[in-house]
Scaffold this motif. Structure first.
Motif, mmCIF file in Angstrom:
data_model
loop_
_atom_site.group_PDB
_atom_site.id
_atom_site.type_symbol
_atom_site.label_atom_id
_atom_site.label_comp_id
_atom_site.label_asym_id
_atom_site.label_seq_id
_atom_site.Cartn_x
_atom_site.Cartn_y
_atom_site.Cartn_z
ATOM 1 N N ASP A 142 0.830 -1.208 0.000
ATOM 2 C CA ASP A 142 0.000 0.000 0.000
ATOM 3 C C ASP A 142 0.863 1.257 0.000
ATOM 4 O O ASP A 142 0.534 2.258 -0.661
ATOM 5 C CB ASP A 142 -0.926 0.012 1.220
ATOM 6 C CG ASP A 142 -2.016 -1.047 1.146
ATOM 7 O OD1 ASP A 142 -2.289 -1.544 0.027
ATOM 8 O OD2 ASP A 142 -2.582 -1.382 2.204
ATOM 9 N N GLU A 143 1.978 1.210 0.724
ATOM 10 C CA GLU A 143 2.899 2.347 0.751
ATOM 11 C C GLU A 143 3.493 2.595 -0.638
ATOM 12 O O GLU A 143 3.632 3.745 -1.074
ATOM 13 C CB GLU A 143 4.011 2.087 1.763
ATOM 14 C CG GLU A 143 4.959 3.257 1.958
ATOM 15 C CD GLU A 143 6.033 2.983 3.003
ATOM 16 O OE1 GLU A 143 7.044 3.726 3.003
ATOM 17 O OE2 GLU A 143 5.874 2.040 3.792
ATOM 18 N N VAL A 144 3.845 1.510 -1.352
ATOM 19 C CA VAL A 144 4.360 1.637 -2.716
ATOM 20 C C VAL A 144 3.316 2.298 -3.620
ATOM 21 O O VAL A 144 3.617 3.236 -4.365
ATOM 22 C CB VAL A 144 4.750 0.255 -3.280
ATOM 23 C CG1 VAL A 144 5.113 0.369 -4.763
ATOM 24 C CG2 VAL A 144 5.915 -0.343 -2.504
ATOM 25 N N VAL A 145 2.084 1.813 -3.540
ATOM 26 C CA VAL A 145 1.022 2.319 -4.410
ATOM 27 C C VAL A 145 0.697 3.775 -4.085
ATOM 28 O O VAL A 145 0.520 4.609 -4.993
ATOM 29 C CB VAL A 145 -0.238 1.437 -4.282
ATOM 30 C CG1 VAL A 145 -1.415 2.055 -5.045
ATOM 31 C CG2 VAL A 145 0.054 0.027 -4.792
ATOM 32 N N THR A 146 0.637 4.113 -2.804
ATOM 33 C CA THR A 146 0.368 5.497 -2.404
ATOM 34 C C THR A 146 1.452 6.434 -2.924
ATOM 35 O O THR A 146 1.163 7.524 -3.454
ATOM 36 C CB THR A 146 0.276 5.599 -0.870
ATOM 37 O OG1 THR A 146 -0.804 4.789 -0.408
ATOM 38 C CG2 THR A 146 0.034 7.040 -0.431
ATOM 39 N N ALA A 147 2.701 6.025 -2.773
ATOM 40 C CA ALA A 147 3.813 6.840 -3.263
ATOM 41 C C ALA A 147 3.751 6.993 -4.777
ATOM 42 O O ALA A 147 3.982 8.090 -5.312
ATOM 43 C CB ALA A 147 5.137 6.216 -2.840
ATOM 44 N N LEU A 148 3.437 5.909 -5.472
ATOM 45 C CA LEU A 148 3.365 5.963 -6.929
ATOM 46 C C LEU A 148 2.258 6.904 -7.383
ATOM 47 O O LEU A 148 2.443 7.701 -8.316
ATOM 48 C CB LEU A 148 3.136 4.554 -7.481
ATOM 49 C CG LEU A 148 3.088 4.403 -9.004
ATOM 50 C CD1 LEU A 148 4.392 4.892 -9.642
ATOM 51 C CD2 LEU A 148 2.853 2.941 -9.380
ATOM 52 N N ARG A 149 1.098 6.853 -6.725
ATOM 53 C CA ARG A 149 0.005 7.776 -7.065
ATOM 54 C C ARG A 149 0.443 9.234 -6.869
ATOM 55 O O ARG A 149 0.188 10.092 -7.721
ATOM 56 C CB ARG A 149 -1.217 7.493 -6.193
ATOM 57 C CG ARG A 149 -1.975 6.227 -6.558
ATOM 58 C CD ARG A 149 -3.206 6.046 -5.665
ATOM 59 N NE ARG A 149 -3.928 4.843 -6.041
ATOM 60 C CZ ARG A 149 -4.801 4.768 -7.036
ATOM 61 N NH1 ARG A 149 -5.081 5.855 -7.747
ATOM 62 N NH2 ARG A 149 -5.414 3.639 -7.311
ATOM 63 N N LEU A 150 1.100 9.490 -5.764
ATOM 64 C CA LEU A 150 1.542 10.855 -5.458
ATOM 65 C C LEU A 150 2.534 11.350 -6.509
ATOM 66 O O LEU A 150 2.422 12.479 -7.002
ATOM 67 C CB LEU A 150 2.180 10.870 -4.072
ATOM 68 C CG LEU A 150 2.767 12.208 -3.609
ATOM 69 C CD1 LEU A 150 1.664 13.238 -3.467
ATOM 70 C CD2 LEU A 150 3.483 12.026 -2.260
ATOM 71 N N VAL A 151 3.484 10.505 -6.866
ATOM 72 C CA VAL A 151 4.511 10.899 -7.838
ATOM 73 C C VAL A 151 3.908 11.092 -9.225
ATOM 74 O O VAL A 151 4.248 12.067 -9.933
ATOM 75 C CB VAL A 151 5.628 9.843 -7.883
ATOM 76 C CG1 VAL A 151 6.575 10.095 -9.057
ATOM 77 C CG2 VAL A 151 6.408 9.858 -6.570
ATOM 78 N N LEU A 152 2.995 10.224 -9.627
ATOM 79 C CA LEU A 152 2.402 10.344 -10.963
ATOM 80 C C LEU A 152 1.594 11.622 -11.083
ATOM 81 O O LEU A 152 1.564 12.265 -12.146
ATOM 82 C CB LEU A 152 1.519 9.126 -11.265
ATOM 83 C CG LEU A 152 2.264 7.800 -11.487
ATOM 84 C CD1 LEU A 152 1.278 6.676 -11.741
ATOM 85 C CD2 LEU A 152 3.249 7.918 -12.636
ATOM 86 N N ILE A 153 0.918 12.025 -10.022
ATOM 87 C CA ILE A 153 0.170 13.300 -10.033
ATOM 88 C C ILE A 153 1.112 14.469 -10.272
ATOM 89 O O ILE A 153 0.832 15.388 -11.050
ATOM 90 C CB ILE A 153 -0.602 13.487 -8.698
ATOM 91 C CG1 ILE A 153 -1.771 12.491 -8.628
ATOM 92 C CG2 ILE A 153 -1.118 14.918 -8.578
ATOM 93 C CD1 ILE A 153 -2.442 12.466 -7.273
ATOM 94 N N LYS A 154 2.285 14.423 -9.619
ATOM 95 C CA LYS A 154 3.270 15.503 -9.763
ATOM 96 C C LYS A 154 3.856 15.525 -11.167
ATOM 97 O O LYS A 154 4.034 16.578 -11.776
ATOM 98 C CB LYS A 154 4.391 15.336 -8.742
ATOM 99 C CG LYS A 154 3.985 15.604 -7.309
ATOM 100 C CD LYS A 154 5.204 15.437 -6.384
ATOM 101 C CE LYS A 154 4.866 15.727 -4.945
ATOM 102 N NZ LYS A 154 6.041 15.547 -4.060
ATOM 103 N N VAL A 155 4.197 14.345 -11.671
ATOM 104 C CA VAL A 155 4.901 14.264 -12.955
ATOM 105 C C VAL A 155 3.981 14.538 -14.130
ATOM 106 O O VAL A 155 4.359 15.211 -15.100
ATOM 107 C CB VAL A 155 5.596 12.884 -13.093
ATOM 108 C CG1 VAL A 155 6.151 12.699 -14.496
ATOM 109 C CG2 VAL A 155 6.699 12.747 -12.061
ATOM 110 N N TYR A 156 2.773 14.014 -14.072
ATOM 111 C CA TYR A 156 1.849 14.176 -15.186
ATOM 112 C C TYR A 156 1.086 15.502 -15.081
ATOM 113 O O TYR A 156 0.393 15.907 -15.964
ATOM 114 C CB TYR A 156 0.853 13.024 -15.242
ATOM 115 C CG TYR A 156 1.439 11.734 -15.771
ATOM 116 C CD1 TYR A 156 1.376 11.424 -17.117
ATOM 117 C CD2 TYR A 156 2.072 10.842 -14.920
ATOM 118 C CE1 TYR A 156 1.917 10.240 -17.610
ATOM 119 C CE2 TYR A 156 2.627 9.661 -15.396
ATOM 120 C CZ TYR A 156 2.532 9.370 -16.741
ATOM 121 O OH TYR A 156 3.075 8.197 -17.216
#
Length: 399
Positions: free
Chosen positions: A385-399
């Protein structure tokens, strides 16, 4: 940091190694043959030859298939360099076959196209090395059918894939290849610390690999050769002969004991990886990502879980920047992502042979989008869940 992969060592493993330390044999004792038999029992192969690494096993496999100067070895560009280097060790030339953009494995259609051209040029490969990337089996029936048509040998690089299956049979059974190679590096599904093995259904190949694994030395009088001025029958029990130029590729008793213990949990390891991969599929389904695909007739061992970032292919430099940002920011958030692999043909050593960026478009496209997420036995749902939460946060920033 949540690592992309790690070993799982329990008290049973520790006890098995300690028992060897307290025994009379640290090398060349009973544990290596026992580990080999464990691999045979799992895979259904006739023979197994344990080595100190999968790279050593690949080298031995090439040697016993008589790959040499003037021959060609073909493999995929998306692999660790050892899959190609093993051909160079034998003096052969190496070439690559582009990947299937869906499975990321060596593409049978691309292989056939390349074989047609190579036959016209009299440059057919002697050995083809399909790599079961991430634990996902290649389309081995298709590759095997081409081997019969074009007369090449097959070494399955199954470094990622122990515990995987195709058509209901374990990878390593040898139905579609001459030799299968496993790796037991610590990040792999089963570990012996360092180690590898070559499995085959051909006794002659197994015997030759066993001989070459230990300096080309034998104590078997049936394999010995006449020596001028020496009566072999008069020699004592100490007598041995070097009959081939071999190597010290032996596995130790410590490694083998750990492997025997680990193999008892193989099914558990793979089942848990499959569960976590399925959970990733659900948790990531709504994100702008390409998720791993699995062929209907196969069952991946899930050594790796690789996502593809959905980026605008018309803007390469911007895409690479975006991929770097995602990778770096995930690392900064404590997510130990990785990238498997840099295309072998883009490495300086291979570029010096004449390979260039642009030679294998599907492989290069994969490399420009791929990121390996953490996946290992013992990974908790909270960590996932920590991996997925971090990935969601990063994708929002990058995209």
């Amino acid at each position: 940091m949540i690592p992309y992969g790690k070993q799982d060592i329990n008290q049973q493993d520790i006890d098995a190694v300690i028992k060897v330390l307290q025994s009379d044999y640290l090398t060349q004792g009973p544990q290596v043959p026992l580990f080999e038999q464990t691999l045979i029992d799992h895979s259904g192969a006739e023979y197994a030859v344990a080595c100190n690494s999968a790279t050593s096993a690949l080298h031995l496999a090439c040697l016993v298939l008589e790959l040499g100067v003037g021959d060609w070895l073909w493999t995929t560009p998306i692999t660790f360099v050892a899959s190609a280097n093993c051909g160079l060790y034998c003096g052969a030339q190496v070439d690559f076959v582009d990947i299937d953009p869906i499975t990321y494995n060596l593409c049978p259609k691309a292989l056939k196209r390349k074989l047609i051209i190579a036959k016209a040029q009299n440059k057919l490969p002697k050995v083809v090395v399909p790599v079961h990337l991430c634990g996902q089996p290649c389309d081995m029936p298709a590759i095997h059918a081409l081997s019969l048509e074009y007369d090449f040998k097959i070494i399955e690089d199954a470094a990622h894939a122990i515990g995987g299956e195709y058509q209901g049979k374990p990878i390593g059974c040898g139905d579609y290849s001459d030799i299968t190679v496993f790796s037991f590096h610590p990040v792999k599904i089963v570990t012996t610390a360092e180690g590898g093995a070559a499995l085959t259904n051909q006794q002659a190949l197994a015997d030759k690999m066993t001989l070459l694994r230990s300096h080309g030395i034998t104590r078997d009088k049936a394999l010995m050769r006449p020596v001028t001025g020496l009566d072999i029958e008069e020699q004592g029990d100490w007598y041995y002969q070097q009959v081939e130029l071999g190597f010290n590729y032996r596995m130790t008793e410590l490694q083998a004991a750990l492997g025997v213990s680990q193999m008892q949990r193989l099914r558990q390891f793979v089942s848990e990886r499959q569960r976590l991969a399925s959970r990733y599929n659900q948790l990531l389904a709504d994100l702008p990502l390409t998720l791993p695909k699995q062929l209907e007739t196969t069952n991946s061992a899930w050594h790796l879980y690789v996502i593809g970032l959905q980026l605008d292919d018309s803007a390469f430099s911007q895409n690479r920047l975006s991929q770097n940002k995602v990778f770096r920011q995930l690392r900064e958030l404590g997510i130990g992502v990785n990238l498997h692999y840099i295309p072998v043909h883009t490495q300086p050593y291979y570029q010096a042979m004449g390979f260039a960026v642009g030679d294998y478009p599907a492989a290069e496209h994969y490399y420009q989008h791929a990121i390996s997420l953490p996946l290992f036995h013992g990974m908790t749902e909270a960590q996932q869940d920590e991996v997925v939460t971090a990935l969601r946060l990063v994708l929002i920033k990058v995209y």
